[in-house]
Design an enzyme around this catalytic site. Structure first.
Site, PDB file in Angstrom:
ATOM      1  N   ASP A 193     112.410 153.447  63.266  1.00 19.41           N
ATOM      2  CA  ASP A 193     112.168 153.787  64.826  1.00 19.41           C
ATOM      3  C   ASP A 193     112.228 155.039  65.035  1.00 19.41           C
ATOM      4  OD1 ASP A 193     112.131 153.924  67.788  1.00 19.41           O
ATOM      5  OD2 ASP A 193     113.275 152.300  67.763  1.00 19.41           O
ATOM      6  N   HIS A 194     110.793 155.754  65.510  1.00 22.11           N
ATOM      7  CA  HIS A 194     111.228 157.318  65.164  1.00 22.11           C
ATOM      8  C   HIS A 194     111.812 157.675  66.726  1.00 22.11           C
ATOM      9  CE1 HIS A 194     110.159 161.096  63.733  1.00 22.11           C
ATOM     10  NE2 HIS A 194     108.833 160.839  63.249  1.00 22.11           N
ATOM     11  N   ARG A 195     112.465 156.678  67.525  1.00 23.80           N
ATOM     12  CA  ARG A 195     113.438 157.339  68.217  1.00 23.80           C
ATOM     13  C   ARG A 195     114.976 157.399  68.160  1.00 23.80           C
ATOM     14  NH1 ARG A 195     112.285 152.572  72.293  1.00 23.80           N
ATOM     15  NH2 ARG A 195     112.628 151.407  70.131  1.00 23.80           N
ATOM     16  N   CYS A 252     115.968 158.162  64.789  1.00 24.40           N
ATOM     17  CA  CYS A 252     116.379 159.715  64.446  1.00 24.40           C
ATOM     18  C   CYS A 252     114.895 160.951  64.021  1.00 24.40           C
ATOM     19  CB  CYS A 252     116.671 159.123  62.712  1.00 24.40           C
ATOM     20  SG  CYS A 252     115.729 158.471  61.347  1.00 24.40           S
TER      21      CYS A 252
END
Length: 494
Positions: A464-466, A468
Site C-alpha cells: 500500500d503506497h499510502r 510507505c
C-alpha cells in the site's frame, strides 16, 4: 410435558450474522441426544456443525438445505419431556422468542462457559472431535449418497477402512461433491468411485460432467454458434465443451456452493460463504488501496540446503520451505514495521501494529482462505512450522475457527505450488502488504564467477503506497532476498 422446544441458530461470533444450511443430519421423527450434531452450516468463515442442546424427537425443520438463515432464526423443533429441557441450552418453548440481541448474548455466555452449545469445530473439548469422527464413520458406512444423519444409539467407534467391498453402493461424504453432482444432474450411484473405501470424489463427478458434455457426434456449424472468449460450451466443439464444463466445475467446487444449471449450457455458481467473503475483500482492496508491486529473483539454493540440514538435525521439527519464509517475513517486518500496518480511512491515519499476526494463503475445496498465526513474532522456527501445519489442516477440513481466519497484519502467499514463476498479488484488505513466492526451479545463475545451475525463485511484494514509499518496500524485499540467498543473515536478526 411442555410443548416442542425451538432451537435457533446461535451467534457464530466474529460479527457473523447469517449462515447457509449445508446439510441436515436429522429428519422429522428422529430421536436426538444432547450434543449430537443436527445440522451443518457454512458461514463466511468456515463450515461448522451445530449440536442439539436438548434430547428428544425432532418435530419440525424450519429451513431446507441451501437456505441462508439469520442468527436467532428457528432451525428445528424438538419435542422433549420437561425434565430433559436444559437450563442454558439455547432452546425456548414455542412461546415468543427473546429479542435477537438477548439471544446472541445468551449464546456468547454459553460458549464462554464451555456448555454443550459450543459449535462443533469451535469448541475446546476433545469429546466433540471424537463424536465428529464417529459421525463421519457412520455416514461413510451407511452406503447412501445423501448419508442420512446417524442415530445417537448407533454411532460406530471406528472410521471406515479402505478396500470396501466392490458391490457396496458408492458413498459421497463431501457436501460440495454432492451439490456439484446434483447441479449437473449426475447420478452418483452410477459412478465408479476412486476414493478409498468406495468414496466418490470430486474428480469422479468432474469426469462424469465432462463426459456428459461431449456431443455423441459432430454436428455442422450453424449461424449463431460462435461464442466470445470464455463462453466455453457455446463454441460447439468437443474441446470447447470440455473446457467450458471443466471450468464451470472448477469454479463450483472452489466456490464452496452448488451451481444451478440453466441458460443453455451455462453453470451458474452463487457467490456464497468463503468465496463471497474473499470476493468482497479483494474487490474492496482494489477500490481502496493504491498498491504497487516490486519483485526480485533470488538464488534459493542455500535456503533449501538449510532446510535439509534442519531435517537431518531435528526431523521432528518438520520445518519446510514455507516455515523458513514465514520466519524471514517476521524478521523483515520487525526491521521494517511500516509494512505491518493498515490505514484508517475515516480518520486519515496509518495504524502500525506492534504484534505480527501472519496470514498465509491456503487453497481449499471451499475456495481461497487466509489462516492467521497470531503473535508469530514470539514463535521459534519449529513453533511456526507446527502452527502452519495445524492451520492448514483446519482450513482444508473446514474446521478453522473464525478467529483463526481474521485479524492478520501481513500475508505470505506461496503461489509457486501452482507451478507459476511470478504474480502481482492483491493485498488482503485491510493489510498493507503481501509477499508472493513463485516456484523454485533450476536456472543458469552467476555464482562465484561462474555460470552454474542454481535453485532460483521470484519474490513479489505488493504494498500500500499510502503506508510507505519505495524505499521501505524495497528495503523489506531486499532483506527477504538476502535471507533467502544467505540464511546466516536471518540468524543475525532472530
Amino acid at each position: 410435558m411442555s410443548g416442542p422446544a425451538v432451537f435457533r441458530l446461535p451467534d457464530l461470533g466474529e460479527g457473523l450474522t447469517e449462515a447457509e444450511i449445508v446439510e441436515w443430519k436429522v429428519a422429522v421423527g428422529d430421536v436426538v441426544a444432547v450434543d449430537q450434531p443436527v445440522v451443518e452450516v457454512e458461514t463466511a468463515k468456515a463450515a461448522v456443525e451445530v449440536p442439539s442442546p436438548v434430547a428428544g424427537t425432532v418435530t419440525e425443520l424450519y429451513a431446507e438445505a441451501g437456505t441462508v438463515v439469520d442468527v436467532g432464526a428457528p432451525l428445528l423443533a424438538v419435542s422433549a419431556p420437561a425434565e430433559n429441557a436444559p437450563v442454558d441450552g439455547g432452546v425456548r418453548d414455542a412461546a415468543p422468542a427473546p429479542p435477537a440481541e438477548r439471544m446472541k448474548e445468551h449464546y456468547r455466555e454459553e460458549e464462554r462457559a464451555g456448555s454443550g452449545n459450543v459449535l462443533v469445530g469451535y469448541g475446546t473439548g476433545s469429546a466433540r472431535r471424537s463424536r465428529r469422527a464417529a459421525r463421519r464413520a457412520a455416514r461413510a458406512s451407511a452406503g447412501s449418497p445423501d448419508a442420512a444423519a446417524p442415530r445417537a444409539e448407533a454411532l460406530p467407534t471406528e472410521a471406515p477402512r479402505t478396500g470396501a467391498p466392490r458391490d457396496e453402493a458408492p458413498r459421497v461424504i463431501s457436501p460440495v461433491v454432492r451439490r456439484l453432482a446434483a447441479a449437473a444432474g449426475i447420478d452418483v450411484g452410477a459412478l465408479t468411485p476412486s476414493g478409498p473405501g468406495g468414496v466418490v470424489l470430486r474428480r469422479d463427478v468432474e469426469s462424469a460432467i465432462a463426459a456428459a458434455s461431449r456431443p455423441p457426434e459432430p454436428r455442422p456449424a450453424r449461424a449463431g454458434d460462435a461464442a466470445g472468449p470464455g463462453d466455453g460450451p457455446g463454441t460447439g466443439t468437443e474441446a470447447g465443451v470440455g473446457a467450458g464444463a471443466q471450468d464451470g466445475v472448477h469454479n463450483g467446487v472452489h466456490g464452496g456452493g452448488g451451481g444451478s444449471a440453466g441458460d443453455g449450457d451455462l453453470i451458474r455458481v452463487p457467490l456464497r460463504g468463503v468465496r463471497r467473503t474473499m470476493a468482497e475483500r479483494l474487490s474492496r482492496s482494489r477500490r481502496e488501496i493504491p498498491e504497487a508491486t516490486t519483485w526480485v529473483e533470488v538464488d534459493a539454493t542455500a535456503l533449501l540446503r538449510l532446510k535439509k540440514d534442519i531435517a537431518r538435525a531435528d526431523p521432528g521439527a518438520r520445518v519446510g520451505t514455507l516455515a523458513l519464509l514465514a520466519r524471514i517475513c517476521v524478521a523483515g517486518l520487525r526491521r521494517f514495521p511500516e509494512l505491518n500496518a493498515s490505514v484508517d480511512a475515516e480518520r486519515q491515519e496509518i495504524v502500525r501494529k506492534s504484534r505480527i499476526h501472519l496470514g498465509f494463503a491456503a487453497q481449499t475445496e471451499r475456495g481461497l482462505v487466509v489462516p492467521v498465526i497470531r503473535d508469530a513474532h514470539l514463535m521459534t522456527l519449529a513453533e511456526l512450522a507446527a502452527a502452519l501445519g495445524e492451520r492448514t489442516a483446519e482450513a482444508r477440513e473446514g474446521r478453522a475457527a473464525p478467529e483463526n481466519l481474521t485479524g492478520g497484519t501481513f500475508t505470505l502467499n506461496n503461489y509457486g505450488v501452482f507451478g507459476v514463476d511470478g504474480s502481482a498479488p492483491i493485498i488482503n484488505h485491510p493489510e498493507a502488504a503481501m509477499l508472493g513466492v513463485g516456484r523454485i526451479v533450476e536456472r543458469p545463475w552467476a555464482h562465484k564467477g561462474k555460470v552454474r545451475l542454481r535453485k532460483v525463485t521470484q519474490l513479489s511484494l505488493a504494498f500500500d503506497h499510502r503506508v510507505c514509499d519505495g524505499s521501505a518496500a524495497g528495503g523489506f524485499l531486499r532483506f527477504v532476498a538476502d535471507c533467502v540467498e544467505r540464511p546466516e543473515v536471518l540468524v543475525a536478526h532472530m
